[in-house]
Design an enzyme around this catalytic site. Structure first.
Site, PDB file in Angstrom:
ATOM      1  N   ARG A  37       0.822  -1.224   0.000  1.00 16.95           N
ATOM      2  CA  ARG A  37       0.000   0.000   0.000  1.00 16.95           C
ATOM      3  C   ARG A  37       0.851   1.267   0.000  1.00 16.95           C
ATOM      4  O   ARG A  37       0.441   2.282   0.573  1.00 16.95           O
ATOM      5  CB  ARG A  37      -0.940   0.051   1.211  1.00 16.95           C
ATOM      6  CG  ARG A  37      -2.141  -0.862   1.099  1.00 16.95           C
ATOM      7  CD  ARG A  37      -3.210  -0.263   0.197  1.00 16.95           C
ATOM      8  NE  ARG A  37      -4.176  -1.270  -0.201  1.00 16.95           N
ATOM      9  CZ  ARG A  37      -5.271  -1.594   0.497  1.00 16.95           C
ATOM     10  NH1 ARG A  37      -5.549  -0.956   1.599  1.00 16.95           N
ATOM     11  NH2 ARG A  37      -6.072  -2.533   0.078  1.00 16.95           N
ATOM     12  N   ARG A  41      -3.644   6.240   0.710  1.00 20.62           N
ATOM     13  CA  ARG A  41      -4.241   7.476   1.243  1.00 20.62           C
ATOM     14  C   ARG A  41      -3.387   8.207   2.269  1.00 20.62           C
ATOM     15  O   ARG A  41      -3.715   9.331   2.653  1.00 20.62           O
ATOM     16  CB  ARG A  41      -5.614   7.155   1.848  1.00 20.62           C
ATOM     17  CG  ARG A  41      -6.683   6.989   0.793  1.00 20.62           C
ATOM     18  CD  ARG A  41      -7.989   6.511   1.410  1.00 20.62           C
ATOM     19  NE  ARG A  41      -7.823   5.167   1.933  1.00 20.62           N
ATOM     20  CZ  ARG A  41      -8.824   4.401   2.380  1.00 20.62           C
ATOM     21  NH1 ARG A  41     -10.043   4.869   2.398  1.00 20.62           N
ATOM     22  NH2 ARG A  41      -8.602   3.186   2.818  1.00 20.62           N
ATOM     23  N   ARG A  50      -7.179  11.115  -6.150  1.00 22.10           N
ATOM     24  CA  ARG A  50      -8.326  10.201  -6.073  1.00 22.10           C
ATOM     25  C   ARG A  50      -9.629  10.936  -5.773  1.00 22.10           C
ATOM     26  O   ARG A  50     -10.704  10.386  -5.971  1.00 22.10           O
ATOM     27  CB  ARG A  50      -8.073   9.159  -4.973  1.00 22.10           C
ATOM     28  CG  ARG A  50      -7.040   8.098  -5.311  1.00 22.10           C
ATOM     29  CD  ARG A  50      -7.651   6.836  -5.931  1.00 22.10           C
ATOM     30  NE  ARG A  50      -8.751   6.320  -5.138  1.00 22.10           N
ATOM     31  CZ  ARG A  50     -10.035   6.429  -5.455  1.00 22.10           C
ATOM     32  NH1 ARG A  50     -10.392   7.005  -6.566  1.00 22.10           N
ATOM     33  NH2 ARG A  50     -10.964   5.953  -4.658  1.00 22.10           N
ATOM     34  N   ASP A  86      -6.378  -3.351  -7.803  1.00 18.02           N
ATOM     35  CA  ASP A  86      -7.003  -4.000  -6.662  1.00 18.02           C
ATOM     36  C   ASP A  86      -7.164  -5.478  -6.946  1.00 18.02           C
ATOM     37  O   ASP A  86      -7.259  -5.885  -8.103  1.00 18.02           O
ATOM     38  CB  ASP A  86      -8.368  -3.377  -6.349  1.00 18.02           C
ATOM     39  CG  ASP A  86      -8.782  -3.677  -4.910  1.00 18.02           C
ATOM     40  OD1 ASP A  86      -8.353  -2.954  -4.000  1.00 18.02           O
ATOM     41  OD2 ASP A  86      -9.498  -4.671  -4.706  1.00 18.02           O
ATOM     42  N   TYR A 164     -14.246 -13.163  -0.524  1.00 26.31           N
ATOM     43  CA  TYR A 164     -14.904 -11.883  -0.837  1.00 26.31           C
ATOM     44  C   TYR A 164     -16.176 -12.095  -1.648  1.00 26.31           C
ATOM     45  O   TYR A 164     -17.193 -11.443  -1.436  1.00 26.31           O
ATOM     46  CB  TYR A 164     -13.970 -10.971  -1.648  1.00 26.31           C
ATOM     47  CG  TYR A 164     -13.211  -9.980  -0.799  1.00 26.31           C
ATOM     48  CD1 TYR A 164     -13.870  -8.955  -0.122  1.00 26.31           C
ATOM     49  CD2 TYR A 164     -11.829 -10.047  -0.681  1.00 26.31           C
ATOM     50  CE1 TYR A 164     -13.177  -8.050   0.647  1.00 26.31           C
ATOM     51  CE2 TYR A 164     -11.122  -9.149   0.095  1.00 26.31           C
ATOM     52  CZ  TYR A 164     -11.801  -8.148   0.752  1.00 26.31           C
ATOM     53  OH  TYR A 164     -11.108  -7.256   1.525  1.00 26.31           O
TER      54      TYR A 164
END
Ligand code: CP3
Length: 366
Positions: A37, A41, A50, A86, A164
């Site tokens: 990552r 963010r 973004r 992703d 998921y």
């Protein structure tokens, strides 16, 4: 027809191959470092790029993926880049709808509920068509990175993606997905095989597009025990590495592969014998015991607790030094034990990278 895509595309010459050499267990001048990552963010420029844009639309825009991948490299001397994308683009390619819901994370409006629902998945996935945007992002980024560091491609592993697709989003117990393993083992294996087939083509497409290493994220390993892992996760992880490597060998290519099974310490011996050059570790494993248990068969990657980045700089430096002493400087890639969190201070990330480079250079010189 696939093989004809595999040829070099006049990419700029690689200047820093430390990461690739460490992945192969060769000697290096310093220990290479990158962060899961690292495009995320915690960077104000990431948040700005973004802002107001849909997450998966961003994933589908090669120029945006390229920019986000390069942002952390402008700030820190990382030894590798990982393509911005992703793991959930694979279920999308198989025909499932996935949305990023603010404050909730990735969400499947219509998750798989019963084995009949497997009929909703595409029988034959045209990976080039459905995921071509990722390949374009990789090729563009490989050019724009100008050979500074290698570019890592990645995928989710079959069990993690299956969980998921059945849970429909994040979960504490993963009990819906685990219910399938105990109640519908055959349908589970069918789904895991379908995922494996798509993943193999997806990884080969990423290499053809310019990826120089591949990481497989088994992020939900910790929800399984050793018995279920051996039946529902490990065989598919092995199959992926075997099939990708066989195909690449035919084309005369050699691309290091990393397996990261989060909280899968119980499977460390097995993981070190699964055809991956590198085993990624979370922070729940002691470096020295990880070395002993993998018996020098693989390179190791990890594993500082990401929360150690909340410590003052000097403390980060001490923690890194201990970690380096535990792993040793050979056949080792420094990283965190999981991804960076959005509230982390970029300066602490800089301190982490610097500590790895400085301490390891000193240790190697001695
Ligand atoms: O820098 C990098 O590591 C490369 C990019 C990357 C992303 N996701 C970007 C991303 C990678 C390697 C992933 C993989 C991924 N995605 C995993 C496996 C790794 C892991 O963390 O175990 C998983 C489980 C996902 C699914 C996913 N995507 C989650 C749980 C989330 C967080 C949702 C949230 O709101 O916190 C995402 C979104 C996501 N993927 C973000 C980023 C940078 C943050 C959201 C945003 O940019 O708006």
């Amino acid at each position: 027809h696939f093989k004809c895509h595999i040829f070099p595309k006049d990419f700029p010459q690689l200047q820093n191959d430390t990461f690739l050499r460490a992945a192969r267990g060769e000697e290096t001048e310093h220990v290479p470092v990158w962060c899961m990552r690292q495009a995320g963010r915690y960077l104000p420029e990431f948040r700005e790029s973004r802002a107001g844009k849909d997450f998966f639309e961003t994933c589908q825009t090669p120029a945006a993926c390229c920019e986000l991948t390069l942002q952390p490299l402008r700030r820190f001397p990382f030894d590798a880049a990982i393509i911005f994308s992703d793991i959930l683009v694979v279920p999308q390619a198989m025909g499932m709808d996935v949305q990023m819901v603010a404050g909730k994370g990735p969400t499947f409006p219509e998750p798989l509920k019963e084995p009949e629902d497997l009929q909703r998945l595409r029988v034959k996935v045209d990976v080039g068509k459905e995921l071509g945007y990722v390949f374009k992002a990789i090729t563009l980024t490989r050019h724009k990175i100008e050979g500074k560091v290698p570019l890592i491609g990645f995928t989710g592993a079959p069990w993690t993606l299956m969980s998921y697709m059945i849970e429909g989003g994040g979960s504490n117990t993963h009990s819906k997905a685990k219910r399938w393993l105990y109640r519908h083992p055959e349908a589970s294996h069918m789904l895991l095989r379908m995922l494996t087939d798509v993943i193999v083509e997806y990884l080969l497409g990423q290499v053809a597009a310019g990826a120089q290493a591949l990481q497989v994220f088994e992020s939900h390993a910790g929800i399984l025990g050793p018995v279920e892992f051996k039946e529902f996760a490990l065989p598919y992880l092995r199959d992926i590495a075997r099939r990708v490597k066989d195909k690449l060998k035919e084309a005369g290519q050699d691309v290091p592969m990393i397996v990261f099974a989060k909280d899968g310490h119980y499977a460390l011996e097995d993981l070190s014998q699964s055809h991956y050059e590198v085993v990624g570790l979370d922070w729940t494993i002691d470096p020295q015991s990880a070395r002993e248990r993998t018996g020098g068969k693989v390179s190791l990657q990890g594993n500082m607790d990401p929360c150690a980045l909340y410590a003052p700089k000097e403390r980060i430096s001490d923690i890194v030094k201990k970690m380096l002493e535990g792993f040793g400087t050979r056949a080792y890639i420094a990283n965190l034990g999981h991804g960076l969190y959005p509230d982390m201070d970029p300066e602490s990330v800089g301190a982490f990278v610097e500590a790895v480079h400085t301490h390891s250079r000193q240790m190697i010189k001695q």
